[in-house]
Write an enzyme that holds these catalytic residues in place. Structure first.
Site, PDB file in Angstrom:
ATOM      1  N   SER A 138       0.855  -1.182   0.000  1.00  0.00           N
ATOM      2  CA  SER A 138       0.000   0.000   0.000  1.00  0.00           C
ATOM      3  C   SER A 138       0.892   1.233   0.000  1.00  0.00           C
ATOM      4  CB  SER A 138      -0.883   0.011   1.253  1.00  0.00           C
ATOM      5  OG  SER A 138      -1.466   1.281   1.461  1.00  0.00           O
ATOM      6  N   TYR A 151      -1.490  -0.235  10.324  1.00  0.00           N
ATOM      7  CA  TYR A 151      -1.664  -0.820   8.989  1.00  0.00           C
ATOM      8  C   TYR A 151      -0.461  -0.508   8.102  1.00  0.00           C
ATOM      9  CZ  TYR A 151      -3.525  -1.536   4.269  1.00  0.00           C
ATOM     10  OH  TYR A 151      -3.703  -1.945   2.971  1.00  0.00           O
TER      11      TYR A 151
END
Length: 244
Positions: A138, A151
């Site tokens: 990501s 995350y």
């Protein structure tokens, strides 16, 4: 001749979103694919669209035994393994002070331990066929933003693992790379963003739109193909420029 003729692939999180698009792309270009995920029905539905190319098995990548069985199933069904795509992921976003131990542990298990176990189990098979690994991370792995500490940290860990493995496995002819998506319209995106937030992020993206699973899949397919045989240890941003 297609890009993935006679190639065998395993795609985690393959029933929906980016994983589904990757699996479909490999199958449509001559490859054979095993898709795994926690939900059986999306896997079955995808396999039914290309029954001669796609097989499936239910697995939770947070469970080491499930991952081991998924790799063994792939080798048994397809006769070997050329491509591993670690796409399965979990996101719990919010201030770190609000995240429970369970939420953080779940992200570590799925986003870090799952890929580590999959790569460990796949390595002997990939070495035998000079295969490759593509990990999906990501843009939050490199960009700092509120609510992304846990995350983004798991995705940053996977990127560092990728670089280290690229050096470790390079002498055996195995390539290891990353695709880092930006805002991509998937079920996960809709879990933590409403339409207003999606549009706001799209307007901050230089290309002024959100990505599709197919957009990201194209980057994964390139790195998994013979067009990228001189590329390893790299992070390819598939984000419309969001991370710039």
């Amino acid at each position: 001749m297609e890009r993935f003729d006679d190639r065998a692939a395993l795609v985690t999180g393959g029933g929906t979103g980016i994983g589904r698009a990757v699996a479909a792309g490999i199958a449509d270009e001559g490859g054979s694919v095993v898709v795994v995920g926690r939900r059986l029905e999306p896997l079955r539905e995808l396999a039914e669209t290309r029954p001669d190319r796609i097989r499936f098995t239910q697995a939770d990548v947070a469970q080491s035994g499930d991952v081991q069985r998924a790799v063994a199933f792939t080798v048994e069904q397809l006769g070997g393994l050329d491509i591993l795509v670690n796409n399965a992921g979990l996101s719990h976003m919010g201030p770190l002070s609000d995240l429970s131990d369970e939420a953080m542990r779940a992200m570590l298990d799925i986003n870090v331990m799952g890929p580590l176990v999959a790569m460990r189990e796949a390595i002997p098979h990939l070495v035998a066929r000079r295969g490759c690994i593509v990990n999906v991370t990501s843009v939050t792995a490199r960009g700092a933003a509120p609510g992304m500490a846990a995350y983004g940290g798991t995705k940053a860990a996977l990127e560092q693992i990728t670089r280290a493995l690229a050096v470790e496995l390079g002498p055996a002819g195995v390539r290891v790379n990353v695709v880092a998506p930006g805002l991509t319209i998937t079920d996960m995106a809709h879990e933590f963003m409403d339409e207003a937030a999606i549009e706001q992020t799209a307007q901050r993206t230089p290309l002024r739109r959100a990505g599709t699973p197919e957009d990201v899949a194209e980057a994964v397919l390139f790195l998994a193909s013979g067009n990228a045989t001189w590329i390893t240890g790299q992070v390819v941003q598939s984000s419309g420029g969001l991370a710039l």
